[in-house]
Design an enzyme around this catalytic site. Structure first.
Site, mmCIF file in Angstrom:
data_model
loop_
_atom_site.group_PDB
_atom_site.id
_atom_site.type_symbol
_atom_site.label_atom_id
_atom_site.label_comp_id
_atom_site.label_asym_id
_atom_site.label_seq_id
_atom_site.Cartn_x
_atom_site.Cartn_y
_atom_site.Cartn_z
ATOM 1 N N ASP A 160 1.231 -1.379 0.115
ATOM 2 C CA ASP A 160 0.048 0.008 0.301
ATOM 3 C C ASP A 160 1.326 1.167 0.267
ATOM 4 O OD1 ASP A 160 0.722 0.616 3.054
ATOM 5 O OD2 ASP A 160 -0.942 -0.563 3.679
ATOM 6 N N LYS A 184 -4.222 -0.756 -1.699
ATOM 7 C CA LYS A 184 -5.056 -1.520 -0.760
ATOM 8 C C LYS A 184 -6.298 -0.743 -0.038
ATOM 9 C CE LYS A 184 -3.760 -3.038 3.893
ATOM 10 N NZ LYS A 184 -2.858 -3.151 4.835
ATOM 11 N N ASP A 210 6.600 -3.917 4.067
ATOM 12 C CA ASP A 210 5.792 -3.915 4.823
ATOM 13 C C ASP A 210 6.043 -3.668 6.355
ATOM 14 O OD1 ASP A 210 3.040 -2.301 5.683
ATOM 15 O OD2 ASP A 210 2.431 -3.848 5.029
HETATM 16 C C1 R5P Z 1 -1.323 -1.157 7.033
HETATM 17 O O1 R5P Z 1 -1.419 -0.292 6.362
HETATM 18 C C2 R5P Z 1 -0.083 -1.906 7.938
HETATM 19 O O2 R5P Z 1 0.317 -1.313 7.048
HETATM 20 C C3 R5P Z 1 -0.085 -3.150 7.042
HETATM 21 O O3 R5P Z 1 -0.366 -3.594 5.932
HETATM 22 C C4 R5P Z 1 -0.906 -4.009 7.923
HETATM 23 O O4 R5P Z 1 -1.329 -3.908 9.174
HETATM 24 C C5 R5P Z 1 -0.852 -5.908 7.756
HETATM 25 O O5 R5P Z 1 -2.719 -6.931 8.456
HETATM 26 P P1 R5P Z 1 -2.820 -7.627 8.007
HETATM 27 O O6 R5P Z 1 -1.258 -9.266 8.098
HETATM 28 O O7 R5P Z 1 -3.674 -8.098 8.818
HETATM 29 O O8 R5P Z 1 -2.870 -7.446 6.738
#
Ligand code: R5P
Length: 284
Positions: A160, A184, A210
């Site tokens: 994202d 996303k 990420d």
């Molecule tokens: C949200 O914007 C964060 O950067 C992560 O992409 C997110 O928290 C990841 O969470 P999950 O593994 O539950 O998709």
């Protein structure tokens, strides 16, 4: 002296080595009614550095107990290191009536801290919720270290827009490659929809970067899209490998080649340590 939280024992030992300071004896217990008790033994020195990630509610309470015990033991300064700060992603009220949970926990932690250090929080602005000075350091530059050194025409991708800087950091540390990002949309706590970028990934190695892998929904969606579009190797890396519930299975089913993370959350994939970045911040 370094005081370790339950979830940061290896990392605290690394920080102790980096700072050349002793690790305090710490015990963790639980009462029959479920309440937790973190207790420190004989300690000495002017400064306590409490190193405690807070991936669970109990971990938050144990941190507050360690801070209180450190103050009671006579340390003049209590530095609190939150390698992974739980609730940091709840940094605003998304609906009427919701609390700003990150602010609530920051306020509680602030009461026992003279200084706070945290690592790659979801949003740097979370530091403003603390009452003493709070510093965010990055461990993302180390995420390039465990990557294969023969990546083909590598693309460093964030799932994202919010994680582009992290992808850029890993790309710079890796030395070569392109940077791009997906869009996303989160449908629920465990469901996300990924809109691919126009980047041509066929035959290339892609590293998806990420800040955190929690349920693995974001990363497994990204891996699935990359796989469909003909990427060769797909590696996922993050600062905080929370890997809750069945996240590893989700990622494996999506076709990931490897998962990497740091030790802000201690997991089998914690290939690199945030200790040097933490130690530098504690010393400044
Ligand atoms: C949200 O914007 C964060 O950067 C992560 O992409 C997110 O928290 C990841 O969470 P999950 O593994 O539950 O998709």
């Amino acid at each position: 002296m370094i005081l370790s939280g339950r979830h940061s024992q290896s990392l605290a030992a690394e920080v102790a080595r980096e700072l050349d300071e002793p690790l305090a004896p710490v015990e963790f217990d639980r009462f029959p009614d479920g309440e937790v008790m973190a207790q420190i033994g004989a300690v000495e020195g002017d400064r306590a550095v409490v190193v405690a990630s807070t991936p669970t509610g109990d971990a938050h309470l144990e941190l507050l107990q360690l801070q209180d015990a450190a103050r009671e033991a006579g340390f003049e300064e209590v530095v609190t290191v939150l390698p992974y700060m739980g609730y940091a992603r709840q940094d605003r009220a998304f609906e009427d009536g919701e609390p700003v949970s990150a602010r609530a926990v920051a306020r509680a932690i602030s009461t026992g801290a003279d200084r706070v250090v945290t690592v790659d929080p979801h949003e740097g602005a979370v530091c403003d919720f603390f009452e003493p000075s709070a510093t965010a350091v990055t461990a993302a530059d180390r995420l390039a270290e465990p990557l294969p050194d023969d990546l083909t025409d590598p693309l460093f991708l964030s799932p994202d827009a919010g994680a582009i800087e992290l992808a850029e950091t890993v790309r710079s540390a890796a030395g070569e490659g392109e940077v791009d990002y997906f869009e996303k949309t989160r449908r629920s706590g465990s469901e996300v929809e990924i809109t691919p970028s126009d980047a041509d990934v066929e035959g290339r190695d892609v590293v998806v970067v990420d800040d955190i892998i929690a349920t693995g929904s974001t990363m497994s969606e990204a891996v699935g899209v990359l796989d469909e579009r003909g990427a060769d190797g797909v590696y996922v890396t993050c600062v905080h490998p929370l890997l809750a519930s069945n996240a590893v299975t989700k990622l494996s089913r999506a076709g990931v080649d490897a998962i990497y993370g740091t030790d802000t959350i201690e997991r089998p994939v914690s290939e690199v340590s945030a200790a040097p970045a933490i130690a530098r911040a504690v010393e400044n």
